[in-house]
Design a protein around this motif. Structure first.
Motif, PDB file in Angstrom:
ATOM      1  N   ILE A 214       0.858  -1.197   0.000  1.00 24.16           N
ATOM      2  CA  ILE A 214       0.000   0.000   0.000  1.00 24.16           C
ATOM      3  C   ILE A 214       0.891   1.243   0.000  1.00 24.16           C
ATOM      4  O   ILE A 214       1.810   1.344   0.814  1.00 24.16           O
ATOM      5  N   ARG A 215       0.612   2.164  -0.913  1.00 19.06           N
ATOM      6  CA  ARG A 215       1.393   3.404  -0.944  1.00 19.06           C
ATOM      7  C   ARG A 215       1.201   4.229   0.324  1.00 19.06           C
ATOM      8  O   ARG A 215       0.097   4.286   0.874  1.00 19.06           O
ATOM      9  N   GLY A 216       2.266   4.883   0.741  1.00 16.52           N
ATOM     10  CA  GLY A 216       2.163   5.887   1.802  1.00 16.52           C
ATOM     11  C   GLY A 216       2.010   7.259   1.166  1.00 16.52           C
ATOM     12  O   GLY A 216       1.980   7.385  -0.064  1.00 16.52           O
ATOM     13  N   ASN A 217       1.916   8.282   1.979  1.00 17.47           N
ATOM     14  CA  ASN A 217       1.793   9.624   1.394  1.00 17.47           C
ATOM     15  C   ASN A 217       2.268  10.708   2.351  1.00 17.47           C
ATOM     16  O   ASN A 217       2.399  10.480   3.548  1.00 17.47           O
ATOM     17  N   PHE A 218       2.553  11.899   1.780  1.00 10.57           N
ATOM     18  CA  PHE A 218       2.621  13.109   2.605  1.00 10.57           C
ATOM     19  C   PHE A 218       1.538  14.048   2.113  1.00 10.57           C
ATOM     20  O   PHE A 218       1.159  14.020   0.925  1.00 10.57           O
ATOM     21  N   ARG A 219       1.058  14.846   3.040  1.00 10.05           N
ATOM     22  CA  ARG A 219       0.002  15.799   2.684  1.00 10.05           C
ATOM     23  C   ARG A 219       0.169  17.107   3.432  1.00 10.05           C
ATOM     24  O   ARG A 219       0.579  17.104   4.599  1.00 10.05           O
ATOM     25  N   HIS A 220      -0.147  18.191   2.743  1.00  8.45           N
ATOM     26  CA  HIS A 220      -0.468  19.445   3.425  1.00  8.45           C
ATOM     27  C   HIS A 220      -1.912  19.746   3.055  1.00  8.45           C
ATOM     28  O   HIS A 220      -2.221  19.897   1.860  1.00  8.45           O
ATOM     29  N   GLU A 263      10.104   8.304 -15.440  1.00 13.63           N
ATOM     30  CA  GLU A 263      10.978   7.733 -16.485  1.00 13.63           C
ATOM     31  C   GLU A 263      12.101   6.914 -15.864  1.00 13.63           C
ATOM     32  O   GLU A 263      12.624   5.996 -16.471  1.00 13.63           O
ATOM     33  N   ARG A 264      12.469   7.278 -14.635  1.00 12.00           N
ATOM     34  CA  ARG A 264      13.521   6.512 -13.934  1.00 12.00           C
ATOM     35  C   ARG A 264      12.952   5.325 -13.179  1.00 12.00           C
ATOM     36  O   ARG A 264      13.642   4.682 -12.397  1.00 12.00           O
ATOM     37  N   GLY A 265      11.657   5.096 -13.283  1.00 12.39           N
ATOM     38  CA  GLY A 265      11.054   3.928 -12.642  1.00 12.39           C
ATOM     39  C   GLY A 265      10.621   4.154 -11.206  1.00 12.39           C
ATOM     40  O   GLY A 265      10.332   3.217 -10.474  1.00 12.39           O
ATOM     41  N   THR A 266      10.564   5.441 -10.797  1.00 14.05           N
ATOM     42  CA  THR A 266      10.154   5.746  -9.417  1.00 14.05           C
ATOM     43  C   THR A 266       8.633   5.631  -9.282  1.00 14.05           C
ATOM     44  O   THR A 266       7.904   6.049 -10.183  1.00 14.05           O
ATOM     45  N   ASP A 267       8.176   5.062  -8.167  1.00  7.13           N
ATOM     46  CA  ASP A 267       6.728   4.986  -7.922  1.00  7.13           C
ATOM     47  C   ASP A 267       6.269   6.291  -7.275  1.00  7.13           C
ATOM     48  O   ASP A 267       6.705   6.625  -6.169  1.00  7.13           O
ATOM     49  N   LEU A 268       5.390   7.020  -7.945  1.00  5.72           N
ATOM     50  CA  LEU A 268       4.964   8.330  -7.425  1.00  5.72           C
ATOM     51  C   LEU A 268       3.654   8.772  -8.085  1.00  5.72           C
ATOM     52  O   LEU A 268       3.471   8.576  -9.291  1.00  5.72           O
ATOM     53  N   VAL A 269       2.744   9.322  -7.282  1.00  4.85           N
ATOM     54  CA  VAL A 269       1.598  10.070  -7.834  1.00  4.85           C
ATOM     55  C   VAL A 269       1.478  11.381  -7.045  1.00  4.85           C
ATOM     56  O   VAL A 269       1.773  11.419  -5.845  1.00  4.85           O
ATOM     57  N   PHE A 293      -4.389  26.052  -1.348  1.00  2.25           N
ATOM     58  CA  PHE A 293      -4.360  24.760  -2.047  1.00  2.25           C
ATOM     59  C   PHE A 293      -3.885  23.652  -1.120  1.00  2.25           C
ATOM     60  O   PHE A 293      -3.353  23.903  -0.035  1.00  2.25           O
ATOM     61  N   SER A 294      -4.152  22.410  -1.572  1.00  7.29           N
ATOM     62  CA  SER A 294      -3.642  21.237  -0.848  1.00  7.29           C
ATOM     63  C   SER A 294      -2.625  20.554  -1.753  1.00  7.29           C
ATOM     64  O   SER A 294      -2.661  20.726  -2.978  1.00  7.29           O
ATOM     65  N   ILE A 295      -1.731  19.805  -1.140  1.00  5.11           N
ATOM     66  CA  ILE A 295      -0.773  19.045  -1.946  1.00  5.11           C
ATOM     67  C   ILE A 295      -0.596  17.669  -1.311  1.00  5.11           C
ATOM     68  O   ILE A 295      -0.493  17.546  -0.093  1.00  5.11           O
ATOM     69  N   GLU A 296      -0.588  16.656  -2.169  1.00  8.10           N
ATOM     70  CA  GLU A 296      -0.431  15.279  -1.695  1.00  8.10           C
ATOM     71  C   GLU A 296       0.471  14.543  -2.675  1.00  8.10           C
ATOM     72  O   GLU A 296       0.343  14.711  -3.885  1.00  8.10           O
ATOM     73  N   ALA A 297       1.395  13.719  -2.161  1.00  6.29           N
ATOM     74  CA  ALA A 297       2.158  12.806  -3.017  1.00  6.29           C
ATOM     75  C   ALA A 297       2.114  11.436  -2.372  1.00  6.29           C
ATOM     76  O   ALA A 297       2.125  11.327  -1.133  1.00  6.29           O
ATOM     77  N   ARG A 298       2.038  10.406  -3.195  1.00  4.75           N
ATOM     78  CA  ARG A 298       1.988   9.032  -2.675  1.00  4.75           C
ATOM     79  C   ARG A 298       3.053   8.191  -3.357  1.00  4.75           C
ATOM     80  O   ARG A 298       3.326   8.369  -4.552  1.00  4.75           O
ATOM     81  N   SER A 299       3.622   7.261  -2.600  1.00  2.96           N
ATOM     82  CA  SER A 299       4.624   6.352  -3.159  1.00  2.96           C
ATOM     83  C   SER A 299       4.734   5.121  -2.276  1.00  2.96           C
ATOM     84  O   SER A 299       4.394   5.166  -1.087  1.00  2.96           O
ATOM     85  N   LYS A 300       5.247   4.042  -2.861  1.00  2.00           N
ATOM     86  CA  LYS A 300       5.539   2.844  -2.060  1.00  2.00           C
ATOM     87  C   LYS A 300       6.786   3.069  -1.211  1.00  2.00           C
ATOM     88  O   LYS A 300       7.053   2.326  -0.288  1.00  2.00           O
ATOM     89  N   SER A 301       7.594   4.089  -1.595  1.00  2.00           N
ATOM     90  CA  SER A 301       8.887   4.288  -0.937  1.00  2.00           C
ATOM     91  C   SER A 301       8.898   5.528  -0.050  1.00  2.00           C
ATOM     92  O   SER A 301       8.609   6.640  -0.509  1.00  2.00           O
ATOM     93  N   THR A 302       9.272   5.332   1.210  1.00  2.00           N
ATOM     94  CA  THR A 302       9.403   6.459   2.141  1.00  2.00           C
ATOM     95  C   THR A 302      10.486   7.421   1.652  1.00  2.00           C
ATOM     96  O   THR A 302      10.342   8.646   1.762  1.00  2.00           O
TER      97      THR A 302
END
Ligand code: GLV
Ligand code: MN
Ligand code: MN
Length: 426
Positions: A214-220, A263-269, A293-302
């Motif tokens: 499950i992806r983790g995320n950071f959010r503001h 393009e480098r294969g990083t998991d990110l949304v 505004f709000s900002i959120e990014a999610r990835s499998k990698s911390t």
């Protein structure tokens, strides 16, 4: 055990809860609010009518079990959440609680003794849409809500999360003291059925999938870009401090970094889900002086999350300098990524294969309460059910045939799990 016979009960539960929580567009089950309570009350009544026991834990989540259950004996937990986003779909969360309940009802009606009894949990407060923090009910259970979390304001009323939890019956002294409210040692495994919420399973014609992680995320939740509100006609470009252009610039820069990282294969949304000027002051002829505004990014990698966070802040600093604006950030909220247990995944995969159901092992882009269990060291696994039209929208849909296959595989896996190495060793 044949669970397919429970199809009409499943259909009834989905129809009834939808009707109770329909908002005219989709369903709305506010975390620790009205819709969530309506769903919880309905599920409680249903369980009681089947001769099951229902109690609320100290975080106000609902636990369903058979009356023969011994309070301290080892168990398997199956759960998901009872809340939804505003104007959301009927199956996000409810599908998982229903799947667990059907397995429990089947066992109760048959009067069967299980090697590891099943308990079902209906979580409150999983959706971050209401307080800006995900997994509130399961976080409370593991003693993971900070004072800052408990002070988070509800999106409409502005009243703090703690007030809502207290009204729902949570033991706030214990929650505030970050007590672990559950005996972790007796939960030998945690399983969660959930709709996929994305387009992959439909595209690949897969009714079910086993979740690898499950992806983790950071959010503001709230960022403000402050510029200088001025007459739109008179200030030349080089003298403007336009907060809207600054936010647009930030989003485009982040999009470009995201593209390169992919393009480098990083998991990110990456998502900016809320962007607004204040309707009380904005106008077609005014350079925006404030954009929220709000900002959120999610990835499998911390590591990816942290690196992208630093990149985002560095771009804000650069834009502030170049455009004469400033960015004001609220507290960063983090959710850890999680990996599902290999042995539990094998059991779920084996159960799909034994039923002849096409499936694949795929990661989860969305967040789930299962991540709390996995990160607490409890062997955890998730099963996705194919669904149409995505999720977090009122068009979310699911075929009942796919759901019943999920319930059957869940039930078969519950039978198989007590034999698995990880659980026996634990
Ligand atoms: C849960 O619904 C999430 O936002 O991932
Ligand atoms: Mn959701
Ligand atoms: Mn969900």
């Amino acid at each position: 055990m044949n669970l397919l016979q429970f199809r009409s009960l499943a259909e009834k539960i989905f129809a009834d809860v939808r009707e109770l929580t329909f908002d005219g567009v989709g369903v709305t089950r506010a975390s620790y609010g009205e819709g969530e309570a309506a769903a919880a009350d309905y599920l409680r009544q249903l369980a009681l009518s089947e001769g099951l026991e229902v109690y609320a834990d100290r975080a106000a989540n609902l636990i369903f079990r058979r009356p023969t259950s011994e309070p301290d004996a080892p168990v398997i937990w199956v759960g998901s959440h009872m809340d939804s986003v505003p104007q959301g779909g009927n199956y996000d969360g409810l599908a998982g609680v229903t799947a667990g309940l059907l397995c429990l009802i089947a066992r109760q009606r048959e009067g069967r003794t299980d090697a590891l009894p099943l308990e079902v949990v209906g979580f409150r407060g999983e959706e971050s849409a209401w307080f800006g923090k995900a997994y509130v009910g399961s976080s409370a259970l593991f003693g993971k809500l900070s004072d800052a979390d408990l002070a988070l304001p509800q999106r409409v009323s502005g009243a703090p999360l703690s007030e809502y939890m207290e009204k729902a019956g949570a033991d706030m002294d214990a929650v505030r003291a970050q007590e672990v409210l559950v005996n972790k040692d007796r939960i030998k495994a945690y399983l969660e059925v959930h709709i996929e919420q994305g387009p992959v399973m439909v595209a690949r014609s897969l009714p079910l999938a086993v979740v690898s992680g499950i992806r983790g995320n950071f959010r503001h939740n709230h960022v403000v870009c402050v510029g200088d509100a001025q007459h739109s006609g008179v200030v030349p470009r080089w003298l403007r401090h336009d907060s809207m252009f600054a936010v647009a610039d930030l989003i485009m820069r982040l999009d470009e970094h995201w593209r390169v990282l992919l393009e480098r294969g990083t998991d990110l949304v990456v998502t900016a889900g809320v962007v607004n000027t204040d309707p009380a002051e904005h106008s077609i002829s005014r350079i925006p002086g404030r954009v929220n505004f709000s900002i959120e990014a999610r990835s499998k990698s911390t590591d990816t999350l942290e690196a992208f966070y630093q990149l985002m802040r560095a771009e804000c600093t650069a834009i502030s300098r170049e455009r004469g604006v400033r960015f004001e950030f609220d507290r960063r909220v983090l959710s850890d990524p999680a990996t599902m247990d290999e042995d539990v995944c094998k059991v779920l995969s084996g159960a799909c294969a034994a039923q002849g159901i096409p499936f694949e092992v795929i990661p989860s882009g969305a967040g789930h309460d299962a991540s709390l269990f996995a990160n607490a060291g409890i062997p955890s696994g998730m099963l996705f059910v194919r669904n149409q039209n995505g999720s977090h929208n009122p068009r979310e849909a699911m075929e009942i045939e796919d759901f019943m296959l999920g319930v059957q595989v869940l039930s078969d896996s519950l039978d198989e799990l007590p034999q698995t190495k990880a659980l026996v060793a634990g």
